[in-house]
Design an enzyme around this catalytic site. Structure first.
Site, short mmCIF file in Angstrom:
data_model
loop_
_atom_site.label_atom_id
_atom_site.label_comp_id
_atom_site.label_asym_id
_atom_site.label_seq_id
_atom_site.Cartn_x
_atom_site.Cartn_y
_atom_site.Cartn_z
N HIS A 1 -3.96 2.35 -4.78
CA HIS A 1 -3.16 2.15 -3.56
C HIS A 1 -1.73 1.74 -3.93
O HIS A 1 -1.14 0.88 -3.26
CB HIS A 1 -3.80 1.07 -2.67
CG HIS A 1 -4.99 1.57 -1.89
ND1 HIS A 1 -4.88 2.18 -0.66
CD2 HIS A 1 -6.32 1.55 -2.18
CE1 HIS A 1 -6.09 2.50 -0.22
NE2 HIS A 1 -6.98 2.15 -1.13
N GLU B 1 -3.61 2.16 9.91
CA GLU B 1 -3.17 3.56 9.84
C GLU B 1 -2.88 4.15 11.22
O GLU B 1 -1.89 4.84 11.42
CB GLU B 1 -4.24 4.43 9.17
CG GLU B 1 -4.33 4.30 7.68
CD GLU B 1 -5.33 3.25 7.24
OE1 GLU B 1 -5.58 2.29 8.01
OE2 GLU B 1 -5.85 3.37 6.11
N ASP C 1 0.87 -1.17 0.00
CA ASP C 1 0.00 0.00 0.00
C ASP C 1 0.91 1.21 0.00
O ASP C 1 2.14 1.08 0.12
CB ASP C 1 -0.92 0.01 1.24
CG ASP C 1 -2.27 0.67 0.92
OD1 ASP C 1 -2.27 1.80 0.41
OD2 ASP C 1 -3.32 0.03 1.17
N GLU D 1 -10.58 1.40 -4.52
CA GLU D 1 -10.33 2.84 -4.35
C GLU D 1 -9.33 3.45 -5.32
O GLU D 1 -8.64 4.40 -4.96
CB GLU D 1 -9.89 3.13 -2.91
CG GLU D 1 -10.95 2.78 -1.90
CD GLU D 1 -10.57 3.13 -0.46
OE1 GLU D 1 -11.38 3.79 0.20
OE2 GLU D 1 -9.47 2.76 -0.01
C1 ACM Z 1 -10.75 -1.02 1.67
O1 ACM Z 1 -11.10 -0.86 2.83
N1 ACM Z 1 -10.34 0.00 0.94
C2 ACM Z 1 -10.81 -2.32 1.05
#
Ligand code: ACM
Ligand code: ZN
Length: 690
Positions: free
Chosen positions: A271, A470, A194, A327
Site C-alpha cells: 500500500h 474508497e 496509502d 496486502e
Molecule cells: C485491510 O483491510 N487491508 C487491512
C-alpha cells in the site's frame, strides 16, 4: 411469607431497573447498576469538587462542563448538591473486586443527600463516570438514587478513520472524537498513508506531502481506474491534503483531553504506491511504474521509513505505531536483484520471510525508541516480530494464532467490523464496497467468546471498527457510515456479554442518533432502517417447492463456492438475503442458468419467476435474456416467455425479478437465463411457481 416479601422486593427492583433503563439510558451499557427508591433534583446546579490528586484537572472540568448543569468549583466535597470526584485506591471501591482490570472503571453514587460521588483509580475512570452522568441527565435534571460500578470489558475500544482515500479536516476528526469520547472509546487509529494519498507532514522527505498527497480526479474510483497518478501541490484542480505537524499535535491533544489515544498508521511495505511515486528509487529495480510494494532489498527504504517514523513519534506519543503490513503483493521482490540479494544474505527462504525481515527491523527500531508496533494480520506470514501486536482483519484466525503464540491482539474481522459495507438494504444505500453489515450484525460480534481458551483470551486487547473511505467522498457520507455502527463497537468493547440485548441496544442507538442529528451530525437514520431483504425473512410456499431440478449442461457447473444447497437450492423455499455468499443464492458462471423443474404431474400454472441480483464490483450481473418454456411430456416444449434485459453497469446493487404470468398446464418447466456481454456471475435464489 418471607418468599412473598422477597418476591415483592425483586419486582420492585425490577420496576426500578426498567424505569432506569427507560429514563436514564447509558451507552455503553454499564455493567452494574443498582437503583434505589427516590430521586434527587439537581436543577439548581452543583458544586464541583475535584480530588487534589487528579493531575489534569482541566480535562475533568471540561468533561463536567458538558453535563449541562451549573457548576461551581469548591475546595471541599459537599454532602448536599455536590458533584464530588475522587481518586481512590481500588480497595475503596466496593464493586471493583468484580473486575479483573479496573483502571478505567468508575463508581458513581447518586445519594439521597443530593450529592453525586464519582470514584475511580484514574482520571480516565472519573471522566467515564462523568460521561455516564451526562447521559443520565439527558432525561432532565432529576437523577435516580442509584449506585453504578462499571469498567470496560476490553482495554482497547477503537475505530479506524481512513483519511488517505479522501482527506478529512481536523475539525471533522475532532467532531468524531467528541462522540467517541461520549461512548467511552479510547483509540482512534488514523490511516494516514496509502496509494490514494500521503496525509501527514514529513520534513525529511518533503515530496510525500508536496506530491504524493495530491491527485486530480477527486473520486477514488476515477483515480483508481484511471492513471492513478499524482500531481504537484498547487496544481490547478489538485485534490488532497495532509495534516501538518501542528494539525496533528492539535488533534493528539484534543483526543488526549478526552482520554483517546491516536494511533498513526504508516503503511509498509505494501500500500505504498504514493511513496514510490514520490521517491521512485524505493521501487524494486525492474519496474518503478505502478508499484505498491517498497523494495526491501535497498537500504534506502529503511533509511526513509526510519526517518519518517522518527518524525511520526515526535508528533504522536502513542505506545503503538501501526506499521500496516497488509496486502503486499510481494511480486516485484521475486525478480528484484536487491531483494534477492537481501534474501540470500539473510538466509530468507520466501518473500513472506522477506516481509517479515522488514517488520522485524522496524519493530527493533521502534522498540529502541520506546514504542511498540501493531500491524495487520499479514505480519504473521514469514514469522511474527517478537513484540508485535496483531490487528486481525481477514477473519479471526490471524488474531487467534497470534494470541496463541502470546501476542496481543485487536480483533477487527471484516465480517463484523468493516463498516465500509452498506448498513441497510444495499440497493437503497450509496455506493459502497460489497456486502451488507447492519448494526445488528456488528453488535452480535464477541471478540472473546466463552468458547475461547483462557490462555488465548488474555491476549485479546479489544476491538476496532474500520471505516475505509474508497467510496466515501464527503464528510456527511463518512459520518453516515460511521454512526451508529461505531456505537455498537463501543458497546462490544465495554459491556460484558451477558448484558447483550439487541432490541434494548437499538432503542438506545436510535436515541443517540436523534441526539447526534440535533447537533448537526449526519448519522444513518436508524429509524428508517429497512433491514434484511424482506423476501428472505421466511421460507416461502409455492407449487415447485421441493420439486426436483435438473441442471442442463453447462449450468450444472454452478458454484462451486456458490453452490448454496446444491441441486435443491432453486426449489427449497429459501429466498436469498442481500448478499450472494449467504448459502441461498446459487452462482452460475459459464453457460448461465439452464434448468428443468419436474412438477411431478401436469399442474395448472399461473406464474413462474426468479430473482437475480447485480453487484457490478465483484462481477455479478443481471441476465440479458431469460427464456421460459413448458412441456407436458418432457420432450416437446412450448416457449411461453422471452424476456430481454439491457444490462447496465451501475454503482449500486440491484435485484430484479424475471418472470412470466398467464395460464398454462404443464409438468416440466425449463428456465434459462443467459449471461450478458459482461460475463461474470449470475446469481439466482429460487424459481417460484404459482
Ligand atoms: C485491510 O483491510 N487491508 C487491512
Ligand atoms: Zn526489491
Amino acid at each position: 411469607m418471607k418468599k412473598f416479601i422477597s418476591l415483592v422486593v425483586s419486582f420492585a427492583i425490577m420496576a426500578l431497573s426498567n424505569s432506569f433503563a427507560q429514563n436514564y439510558a447509558i451507552t455503553p451499557e454499564p455493567n452494574l447498576v443498582e437503583v434505589r427508591e427516590g430521586s434527587v433534583d439537581i436543577s439548581k446546579g452543583l458544586s464541583l469538587y475535584i480530588d487534589s490528586s487528579v493531575e489534569d484537572v482541566a480535562r475533568l472540568e471540561s468533561g463536567a462542563a458538558l453535563l449541562g448543569v451549573d457548576l461551581k468549583r469548591v475546595k471541599r466535597p459537599a454532602r448536599r448538591c455536590g458533584l464530588n470526584l475522587y481518586i481512590v485506591d481500588r480497595a475503596e471501591i466496593g464493586g471493583a473486586a468484580a473486575y479483573d482490570n479496573f483502571d478505567e472503571g468508575y463508581e458513581l453514587s447518586v445519594c439521597s443527600s443530593g450529592s453525586v460521588d464519582i470514584k475511580a483509580t484514574t482520571a480516565a475512570g472519573l471522566y467515564y463516570g462523568l460521561q455516564s452522568l451526562r447521559q443520565m441527565l439527558k432525561g432532565g435534571a432529576t437523577l435516580p438514587i442509584c449506585y453504578i460500578c462499571d469498567a470496560p470489558r476490553f482495554e482497547y475500544r477503537g475505530v479506524l478513520i481512513d483519511i488517505s482515500r479522501h482527506f478529512r479536516s481536523v475539525d471533522f476528526l475532532k467532531r468524531q472524537i467528541d462522540i467517541m469520547a461520549e461512548l467511552k472509546m479510547n483509540r482512534l487509529h488514523l490511516h494516514l498513508t496509502d496509494a490514494a494519498g500521503w496525509r501527514i507532514e514529513v520534513e525529511s522527505y518533503p515530496r510525500l506531502c508536496s506530491y504524493a498527497a495530491w491527485r486530480t480526479p477527486a473520486t477514488w474510483k476515477e483515480w483508481w481506474y484511471g492513471e492513478r497518478g499524482y500531481v504537484e501541490q498547487g496544481t490547478e484542480g489538485a485534490y488532497g491534503g495532509y495534516l501538518t505537524k501542528e494539525d496533528a499535535k492539535e488533534l493528539v491533544e484534543y483526543a488526549a483531553a478526552r482520554y483517546i489515544t491516536i494511533i498513526p498508521e504508516i503503511e509498509m511495505p505494501g500500500h505504498s504506491d504514493e511513496v514510490i511515486a514520490a521517491y521512485p528509487e524505493l521501487a524494486c529495480s525492474h519496474n518503478p511504474e505502478r508499484q505498491g510494494d517498497l523494495c526491501i532489498g535497498k537500504e534506502a527504504t529503511f533509511e526513509m521509513m526510519q526517518a519518517v517514523l522518527d518524525e511520526i513519534i515526535e508528533v504522536f506519543p502513542s505506545e503503538y505505531i501501526h506499521i500496516g503490513g497488509d496486502e503486499a503483493t510481494k511480486s516485484s521482490w521475486k525478480d528484484c536483484e536487491d531483494c534477492q540479494r537481501r534474501m540470500r544474505e539473510e538466509g530468507l527462504q520466501s518473500v513472506d520471510e522477506l516481509q517479515s525481515y522488514m517488520i522485524h527491523r522496524i519493530e527493533e527500531y521502534l522498540n529502541a525508541k520506546g514504542r511498540q508496533i501493531i500491524g495487520w494480520d499479514e505480519i504473521l506470514e514469514g514469522g511474527l516480530a517478537p513484540n508485535a501486536t496483531v490487528m486481525s482483519w481477514r477473519g479471526e484466525e490471524g488474531g487467534l494464532a497470534a494470541a496463541a503464540a502470546g501476542h496481543k491482539v485487536v480483533m477487527s474481522p471484516h465480517g463484523y467490523c468493516y463498516i465500509d459495507a452498506p448498513q441497510d438494504a444495499p440497493p437503497m444505500q450509496p455506493e459502497a464496497i460489497g456486502g451488507y453489515l447492519p448494526l445488528e450484525k456488528v453488535y452480535s460480534y464477541d471478540p472473546a467468546p466463552e468458547s475461547m481458551a483462557d490462555s488465548v483470551r488474555e491476549y485479546i486487547l479489544g476491538v476496532q471498527g474500520n471505516l475505509w473511505a474508497e467510496f466515501i467522498p464527503t464528510d456527511e457520507h463518512y459520518e453516515m457510515m460511521l454512526w451508529p455502527r461505531a456505537i455498537a463497537i463501543a458497546e462490544i468493547g465495554w459491556s460484558e456479554l451477558k448484558e447483550r440485548d439487541y432490541d434494548d441496544f437499538r432503542a438506545r442507538a436510535v436515541a443517540i442518533v436523534e441526539d447526534m442529528m440535533s447537533r448537526g451530525y449526519n448519522p444513518f437514520d436508524l429509524r428508517n432502517e429497512i433491514g434484511e431483504r424482506p423476501e428472505s425473512l421466511q421460507p416461502i410456499e409455492h407449487k415447485a417447492l421441493g420439486k426436483s431440478v435438473e441442471y442442463l449442461y453447462p449450468s450444472r457447473y454452478y458454484g462451486p463456492q456458490y453452490a448454496a444447497a446444491g441441486d435443491a437450492t432453486l426449489t427449497d423455499g429459501l429466498r436469498g438475503t442481500w448478499t450472494y455468499a449467504d448459502g441461498r443464492w446459487q452462482g452460475f458462471l459459464r453457460g448461465g442458468v439452464d434448468v428443468i423443474i419436474d412438477m411431478g404431474e401436469v399442474t395448472h400454472i399461473e406464474s413462474i419467476a426468479a430473482d437475480f441480483m447485480q453487484y457490478c464490483g465483484p462481477g455479478v450481473f443481471m441476465p440479458c435474456l431469460v427464456e421460459i418454456a413448458v412441456s407436458e411430456d418432457g420432450e416437446n416444449y412450448t416457449k411461453i416467455a422471452d424476456i430481454e434485459h439491457e444490462v447496465v453497469v451501475e454503482d449500486v446493487p440491484s435485484f430484479k425479478s424475471f418472470g412470466w404470468s398467464g395460464a398454462v398446464d404443464a409438468r416440466y418447466i425449463r428456465y434459462k437465463a443467459h449471461r450478458s456481454r459482461y460475463s461474470g456471475f449470475l446469481f439466482v435464489d429460487e424459481i417460484v411457481v404459482r
